[in-house]
Design a protein around this motif. Structure first.
Motif, mmCIF file in Angstrom:
data_model
loop_
_atom_site.group_PDB
_atom_site.id
_atom_site.type_symbol
_atom_site.label_atom_id
_atom_site.label_comp_id
_atom_site.label_asym_id
_atom_site.label_seq_id
_atom_site.Cartn_x
_atom_site.Cartn_y
_atom_site.Cartn_z
ATOM 1 N N ASP A 28 3.895 -0.819 -27.145
ATOM 2 C CA ASP A 28 5.028 -0.783 -26.224
ATOM 3 C C ASP A 28 4.882 0.336 -25.202
ATOM 4 N N LEU A 29 4.237 1.413 -25.598
ATOM 5 C CA LEU A 29 4.128 2.567 -24.709
ATOM 6 C C LEU A 29 3.036 2.400 -23.661
ATOM 7 N N ALA A 30 2.232 1.329 -23.770
ATOM 8 C CA ALA A 30 1.172 1.106 -22.781
ATOM 9 C C ALA A 30 1.746 0.758 -21.418
ATOM 10 N N ASP A 31 2.936 0.120 -21.388
ATOM 11 C CA ASP A 31 3.619 -0.216 -20.140
ATOM 12 C C ASP A 31 2.753 -0.973 -19.154
ATOM 13 N N GLY A 32 2.017 -1.952 -19.595
ATOM 14 C CA GLY A 32 1.315 -2.840 -18.685
ATOM 15 C C GLY A 32 -0.004 -2.311 -18.173
ATOM 16 N N VAL A 33 -0.455 -2.904 -17.093
ATOM 17 C CA VAL A 33 -1.743 -2.588 -16.487
ATOM 18 C C VAL A 33 -1.560 -1.452 -15.486
ATOM 19 N N HIS A 34 -2.517 -0.557 -15.435
ATOM 20 C CA HIS A 34 -2.486 0.550 -14.488
ATOM 21 C C HIS A 34 -3.736 0.487 -13.611
ATOM 22 N N PRO A 35 -3.664 -0.265 -12.516
ATOM 23 C CA PRO A 35 -4.841 -0.385 -11.652
ATOM 24 C C PRO A 35 -5.151 0.933 -10.964
ATOM 25 N N GLU A 36 -6.341 1.010 -10.445
ATOM 26 C CA GLU A 36 -6.799 2.226 -9.781
ATOM 27 C C GLU A 36 -5.960 2.521 -8.542
ATOM 28 N N VAL A 37 -5.511 3.762 -8.451
ATOM 29 C CA VAL A 37 -4.758 4.202 -7.285
ATOM 30 C C VAL A 37 -5.710 4.211 -6.094
ATOM 31 N N GLY A 38 -5.261 3.674 -4.982
ATOM 32 C CA GLY A 38 -6.096 3.657 -3.799
ATOM 33 C C GLY A 38 -5.355 3.079 -2.613
ATOM 34 N N LEU A 39 -5.857 3.381 -1.446
ATOM 35 C CA LEU A 39 -5.252 2.914 -0.207
ATOM 36 C C LEU A 39 -5.846 1.567 0.188
ATOM 37 N N PRO A 40 -5.012 0.526 0.230
ATOM 38 C CA PRO A 40 -5.529 -0.763 0.697
ATOM 39 C C PRO A 40 -5.755 -0.698 2.211
ATOM 40 N N PRO A 41 -6.656 -1.525 2.729
ATOM 41 C CA PRO A 41 -6.869 -1.510 4.183
ATOM 42 C C PRO A 41 -5.644 -2.054 4.917
ATOM 43 N N MET A 42 -5.303 -1.415 6.039
ATOM 44 C CA MET A 42 -4.152 -1.854 6.829
ATOM 45 C C MET A 42 -4.503 -3.147 7.562
ATOM 46 N N PRO A 43 -3.643 -4.164 7.461
ATOM 47 C CA PRO A 43 -3.877 -5.399 8.219
ATOM 48 C C PRO A 43 -3.848 -5.108 9.724
ATOM 49 N N GLN A 44 -4.746 -5.701 10.454
ATOM 50 C CA GLN A 44 -4.873 -5.416 11.883
ATOM 51 C C GLN A 44 -3.856 -6.152 12.739
ATOM 52 N N HIS A 45 -3.209 -7.171 12.210
ATOM 53 C CA HIS A 45 -2.310 -8.009 13.012
ATOM 54 C C HIS A 45 -0.864 -7.515 13.028
ATOM 55 N N MET A 46 -0.578 -6.385 12.404
ATOM 56 C CA MET A 46 0.808 -5.917 12.341
ATOM 57 C C MET A 46 1.250 -5.327 13.680
ATOM 58 N N ALA A 47 2.550 -5.427 13.929
ATOM 59 C CA ALA A 47 3.146 -4.872 15.143
ATOM 60 C C ALA A 47 3.070 -3.340 15.104
ATOM 61 N N PRO A 48 3.172 -2.687 16.264
ATOM 62 C CA PRO A 48 3.075 -1.219 16.302
ATOM 63 C C PRO A 48 4.088 -0.515 15.388
ATOM 64 N N GLU A 49 5.312 -1.021 15.304
ATOM 65 C CA GLU A 49 6.318 -0.388 14.449
ATOM 66 C C GLU A 49 5.907 -0.477 12.975
ATOM 67 N N ALA A 50 5.362 -1.619 12.581
ATOM 68 C CA ALA A 50 4.919 -1.812 11.199
ATOM 69 C C ALA A 50 3.720 -0.925 10.894
ATOM 70 N N ARG A 51 2.809 -0.805 11.840
ATOM 71 C CA ARG A 51 1.632 0.056 11.660
ATOM 72 C C ARG A 51 2.053 1.512 11.511
ATOM 73 N N LYS A 52 3.029 1.916 12.291
ATOM 74 C CA LYS A 52 3.517 3.294 12.219
ATOM 75 C C LYS A 52 4.123 3.574 10.845
ATOM 76 N N GLU A 53 4.892 2.613 10.305
ATOM 77 C CA GLU A 53 5.484 2.783 8.977
ATOM 78 C C GLU A 53 4.401 2.804 7.908
#
Length: 177
Positions: A28-53
């Motif tokens: 019970d204390l395992a609390d599921g899967v813990h994937p590797e922490v990391g930054l996913p690549p930012m999608p290139q098609h997002m609007a400027p406001e979304a990219r800024k966020e």
């Protein structure tokens, strides 16, 4: 249909507070899967406001170990909704400024009269409300609202999993790396 009742408490909170009537097991204390922490690549098609966020929030989520590479789609949805909300709010403010300059009631930006004399919510006001609801839902996914912080757990990077190339006999269909 959505889930009913309160969201379940994490096992570590239940163990600490004794909030469960059933005994806790080590599993019970395992609390599921813990994937590797990391930054996913930012999608290139997002609007400027979304990219800024995206650029604003990703370092904060990484610092708290709340962002992994598999979170790209969820984070993109949050950033897109947030960016669109910013666009709608700017359009609403511009409409209110225009109405004020014309000497009209600024609430007409929120409510518009129908041909029959009734008032209905403007499209900008409706969009702002819908996008606010979406943003709030995505904030909860990453624990970025006060009420949702207790419902997310940071990744411990101790259980990295990958899909097996061949049948490895693992019961869950995943193979530990």
């Amino acid at each position: 249909m959505g889930a009913r009742g309160p969201k379940p408490l994490p096992s570590n909170v239940r163990a600490f507070t004794g909030a469960s009537h059933r005994p806790l097991r080590a599993a019970d204390l395992a609390d599921g899967v813990h994937p590797e922490v990391g930054l996913p690549p930012m999608p290139q098609h997002m609007a400027p406001e979304a990219r800024k966020e995206w650029k604003r929030i990703t370092p904060l989520l990484l610092e708290l170990n709340l962002l992994t590479r598999i979170d790209r789609s969820a984070l993109e949805l949050y950033c897109r909704a947030y960016g669109r909300l910013q666009q709608v709010e700017r359009a609403l403010a511009a409409e209110q400024t225009r109405l004020l300059d014309d000497g009209q009631d600024v609430t007409r930006a929120l409510w518009q009269p129908t041909p029959t004399g009734f008032a209905r919510e403007s499209i900008l006001s409706r969009l702002a409300g819908d996008l606010s609801t979406q943003v709030d839902r995505y904030l909860a996914s990453f624990g970025m609202s006060p009420s949702s912080r207790s419902r997310v757990t940071a990744s411990r990077n101790d259980g990295q999993y990958r899909l097996p190339g061949l049948d490895d006999g693992s019961p869950a269909g995943f193979e530990a790396i």
